[in-house]
Design a protein around this motif. Structure first.
Motif, PDB file in Angstrom:
ATOM      1  N   GLY A 182      -0.941   6.029   3.512  1.00  0.00           N
ATOM      2  CA  GLY A 182      -0.587   6.596   4.835  1.00  0.00           C
ATOM      3  C   GLY A 182      -0.356   7.538   4.964  1.00  0.00           C
ATOM      4  O   GLY A 182       0.121   7.719   6.360  1.00  0.00           O
ATOM      5  N   LYS A 183      -0.286   8.389   3.789  1.00  0.00           N
ATOM      6  CA  LYS A 183       0.801   9.953   3.961  1.00  0.00           C
ATOM      7  C   LYS A 183      -0.026  10.818   3.788  1.00  0.00           C
ATOM      8  O   LYS A 183       0.228  12.093   4.230  1.00  0.00           O
ATOM      9  N   THR A 184      -0.824  10.661   3.175  1.00  0.00           N
ATOM     10  CA  THR A 184      -2.158  11.848   2.483  1.00  0.00           C
ATOM     11  C   THR A 184      -3.236  11.049   1.750  1.00  0.00           C
ATOM     12  O   THR A 184      -3.231   9.909   1.642  1.00  0.00           O
ATOM     13  N   ASN A 185      -4.758  11.076   2.342  1.00  0.00           N
ATOM     14  CA  ASN A 185      -5.341  10.671   1.660  1.00  0.00           C
ATOM     15  C   ASN A 185      -6.410  10.716   0.622  1.00  0.00           C
ATOM     16  O   ASN A 185      -5.434  11.611  -0.841  1.00  0.00           O
ATOM     17  N   VAL A 186      -6.543   9.709  -0.057  1.00  0.00           N
ATOM     18  CA  VAL A 186      -6.829   9.111  -1.202  1.00  0.00           C
ATOM     19  C   VAL A 186      -8.327   8.593  -1.093  1.00  0.00           C
ATOM     20  O   VAL A 186      -8.935   7.989   0.274  1.00  0.00           O
ATOM     21  N   ASP A 187      -8.490   9.498  -1.786  1.00  0.00           N
ATOM     22  CA  ASP A 187     -10.464   8.413  -1.662  1.00  0.00           C
ATOM     23  C   ASP A 187     -11.371   8.183  -2.999  1.00  0.00           C
ATOM     24  O   ASP A 187     -11.332   8.482  -4.148  1.00  0.00           O
ATOM     25  N   LEU A 188     -11.199   6.927  -3.045  1.00  0.00           N
ATOM     26  CA  LEU A 188     -12.237   6.466  -3.415  1.00  0.00           C
ATOM     27  C   LEU A 188     -12.847   5.903  -4.870  1.00  0.00           C
ATOM     28  O   LEU A 188     -13.223   5.749  -5.782  1.00  0.00           O
ATOM     29  N   GLN A 189     -13.409   6.935  -4.496  1.00  0.00           N
ATOM     30  CA  GLN A 189     -15.046   7.453  -4.935  1.00  0.00           C
ATOM     31  C   GLN A 189     -14.443   8.682  -5.166  1.00  0.00           C
ATOM     32  O   GLN A 189     -15.278   8.831  -6.607  1.00  0.00           O
ATOM     33  N   GLU A 190     -13.486   9.938  -5.149  1.00  0.00           N
ATOM     34  CA  GLU A 190     -13.706  10.359  -6.049  1.00  0.00           C
ATOM     35  C   GLU A 190     -12.767   9.883  -7.283  1.00  0.00           C
ATOM     36  O   GLU A 190     -12.602  11.285  -8.269  1.00  0.00           O
ATOM     37  N   LEU A 191     -12.008   9.420  -7.413  1.00  0.00           N
ATOM     38  CA  LEU A 191     -10.773   9.112  -8.539  1.00  0.00           C
ATOM     39  C   LEU A 191     -11.382   8.045  -9.205  1.00  0.00           C
ATOM     40  O   LEU A 191     -12.011   6.939  -8.565  1.00  0.00           O
ATOM     41  N   SER A 192     -10.998   7.913 -10.494  1.00  0.00           N
ATOM     42  CA  SER A 192     -12.172   6.564 -11.351  1.00  0.00           C
ATOM     43  C   SER A 192     -10.552   5.744 -10.942  1.00  0.00           C
ATOM     44  O   SER A 192     -10.257   5.341 -12.779  1.00  0.00           O
ATOM     45  N   VAL A 193     -10.015   5.606 -10.302  1.00  0.00           N
ATOM     46  CA  VAL A 193      -8.637   4.894 -10.750  1.00  0.00           C
ATOM     47  C   VAL A 193      -9.096   2.830 -10.630  1.00  0.00           C
ATOM     48  O   VAL A 193     -10.217   2.701  -9.952  1.00  0.00           O
ATOM     49  N   ASP A 194      -8.122   1.954 -11.532  1.00  0.00           N
ATOM     50  CA  ASP A 194      -8.165   0.998 -11.623  1.00  0.00           C
ATOM     51  C   ASP A 194      -8.680   0.067 -10.615  1.00  0.00           C
ATOM     52  O   ASP A 194      -8.543  -1.017  -9.669  1.00  0.00           O
ATOM     53  N   PHE A 195      -7.131  -0.051 -10.107  1.00  0.00           N
ATOM     54  CA  PHE A 195      -6.063  -0.511  -9.196  1.00  0.00           C
ATOM     55  C   PHE A 195      -5.059   0.496  -8.272  1.00  0.00           C
ATOM     56  O   PHE A 195      -4.324   1.130  -9.056  1.00  0.00           O
ATOM     57  N   LEU A 196      -5.199  -0.171  -7.162  1.00  0.00           N
ATOM     58  CA  LEU A 196      -3.844   0.952  -6.123  1.00  0.00           C
ATOM     59  C   LEU A 196      -3.331  -0.124  -5.467  1.00  0.00           C
ATOM     60  O   LEU A 196      -3.478  -1.355  -5.629  1.00  0.00           O
ATOM     61  N   VAL A 197      -1.557   0.660  -4.749  1.00  0.00           N
ATOM     62  CA  VAL A 197      -1.555  -0.587  -4.472  1.00  0.00           C
ATOM     63  C   VAL A 197      -0.422  -0.015  -3.195  1.00  0.00           C
ATOM     64  O   VAL A 197      -0.418   1.268  -3.093  1.00  0.00           O
ATOM     65  N   ALA A 198      -0.660  -0.820  -1.947  1.00  0.00           N
ATOM     66  CA  ALA A 198       0.469  -0.018  -0.779  1.00  0.00           C
ATOM     67  C   ALA A 198       0.651  -0.887  -0.224  1.00  0.00           C
ATOM     68  O   ALA A 198       1.379  -2.098  -0.458  1.00  0.00           O
ATOM     69  N   SER A 199       2.086  -0.813   0.744  1.00  0.00           N
ATOM     70  CA  SER A 199       2.941  -1.397   1.115  1.00  0.00           C
ATOM     71  C   SER A 199       2.970  -0.901   2.868  1.00  0.00           C
ATOM     72  O   SER A 199       3.126  -0.311   2.967  1.00  0.00           O
ATOM     73  N   ALA A 200       2.490  -2.081   3.899  1.00  0.00           N
ATOM     74  CA  ALA A 200       2.238  -1.320   5.135  1.00  0.00           C
ATOM     75  C   ALA A 200       3.852  -0.868   5.586  1.00  0.00           C
ATOM     76  O   ALA A 200       3.959   0.045   6.490  1.00  0.00           O
ATOM     77  N   HIS A 201       5.232  -1.310   5.489  1.00  0.00           N
ATOM     78  CA  HIS A 201       6.554  -0.869   6.047  1.00  0.00           C
ATOM     79  C   HIS A 201       6.454   0.253   5.843  1.00  0.00           C
ATOM     80  O   HIS A 201       6.963   0.940   6.510  1.00  0.00           O
TER      81      HIS A 201
END
Ligand code: PLP
Length: 375
Positions: A182-201
């Motif tokens: 929500g504060k910077t672009n994250v592109d999961l086609q470019e990154l081979s990350v398995d798991f990410l976490v986010a929080s709406a608040h």
């Protein structure tokens, strides 16, 4: 008295458009998404459109987004299931992670007797990637858990580089992205990350809702059991209004990203300028190029001011934080600053100032005036 909120890494104000969206859903779209009648189908459609919209912003597929109650739950789920179900025998992490990760890993170490290694943290708060590569030379089923943006110092991890390192060593990679999504672009086609976490608040959405990105065919199993919601991975009736509010908040965050980032970066620059002018000798805890909305500073005040500083600013209507939110108010030093500061500096007052687009230059002036009155 004008109130000044400079604690946006702790939580953020909900955008008006998000409140309106949520109020409308609570009033009109109250069906249970699992019901087959029109009320249920309507709620289900809101849910799935929210999932699609969130997935699109991070370039993932909708199936890879699992809704949770918060970032803490998502971190707990991923780490626990990685050990319990994916048979991870070793976790590599750092001592500067959020407690939602650190305390979970400590509990797993106790329960499953897994090996835990902490990668070296440099004096500027950055993760030592050479040390990470050295640690990865060992051969056992491993998960690396390193956060993207540190919630106390704003230190940024090079997600792309770490994801490449993890892929080369054939290990799983989890990143707590609560402060960055929500504060910077994250592109999961470019990154081979398995798991990410986010929080709406954290991005001007409601509290009590977050999501996990779980790469397809990960093999993760649920933390608890009940219904078939979220493909059985996170049973429980979905909080449709919260989820739709989160999707709306993320949408607005990314639509306004460049403009808001520019505004916030200018505020941070102005604050540093004012600190240099009024408090020569202040130090930045971390890197000079840390994340644009967080500044952690060590003030050239005597150690006896440490306990009073937050209280003093609060009396003037100014909200900032000492270390992370759960520790603000307590006089225990932050576990993150303890890793990067000398014992002597740790006793002196450090402040975390974190901005949002709602802040102004006047807020910075009021903070500086509040601090000057303590000199
Ligand atoms: N991870 C980081 C980096 C955080 O800053 C926070 C919130 O302080 C969390 C996890 C926990 O998120 P939540 O408040 O949604 O449980």
């Amino acid at each position: 008295m004008k109130k000044v909120y400079l604690d946006n890494a702790s939580t953020t104000a909900i955008r008006t458009e998000v409140i309106q969206e949520m109020a409308q859903i609570m009033a009109q779209d109250y069906g249970n998404p699992s019901s087959t009648h029109s009320f249920g189908r309507n709620a289900k459609s809101i849910l799935e459109l929210s999932r699609k919209s969130i997935a699109k912003h991070i370039n993932a597929t909708a199936q890879e987004i699992i809704f949770t109650s918060c970032g803490t739950e998502a971190n707990n789920w991923i780490l626990r299931s990685a050990v319990k179900d994916l048979k991870v025998k070793r976790i590599i992490t750092s001592k500067i992670e959020h407690h939602a990760v650190l305390h979970t890993i400590m509990a797993l170490q106790q329960e499953y007797n897994i090996q835990v290694d902490y990668v070296r943290v440099k004096p500027n708060g950055a993760i030592d990637l050479t040390d990470l590569t050295d640690l990865l030379a060992q051969d056992s089923k491993t998960l690396v858990s390193l956060m993207h943006v540190n919630n106390e110092t704003g230190t940024v991890l090079d997600l792309k580089r770490v994801s490449v390192i993890c892929k080369e060593h054939n290990v799983l990679f989890h990143s707590d992205t609560v402060q960055s999504i929500g504060k910077t672009n994250v592109d999961l086609q470019e990154l081979s990350v398995d798991f990410l976490v986010a929080s709406a608040h954290k991005f001007h959405g409601p509290k009590g809702v977050g999501f996990a990105f779980v790469r397809k065919n990960s093999g993760l199993q649920p933390l608890f059991y009940g219904g078939e919601q979220e493909k059985g991975l996170r049973p429980g009736t979905e909080a449709v209004h919260q989820i739709a509010g989160m999707a709306k908040a993320l949408d607005l965050s990314y639509s306004n990203l460049e403009e808001e980032k520019k505004h916030i970066s200018a505020l941070k620059f102005y604050l540093i300028e004012q600190l240099e002018k009024e408090f020569p000798g202040f130090k930045i805890n971390g890197n000079s190029d840390d994340f644009y909305n967080i500044l952690n500073v060590l003030l050239p005040f005597s150690a006896d001011k440490t306990a009073m500083i937050l209280f003093h600013l609060d009396m003037k209507g100014i909200a900032v934080s000492r270390g992370s939110a759960c520790q603000s108010g307590s006089i225990r030093p932050s576990h993150v600053l303890a890793e990067i500061l000398s014992d002597e500096d740790l006793k002196k007052p450090s402040l975390r100032i974190s901005f949002s687009h709602y802040n102004s230059m006047e807020d910075v002036d009021l903070l500086i005036a509040g601090l000057k009155s303590m000199k």
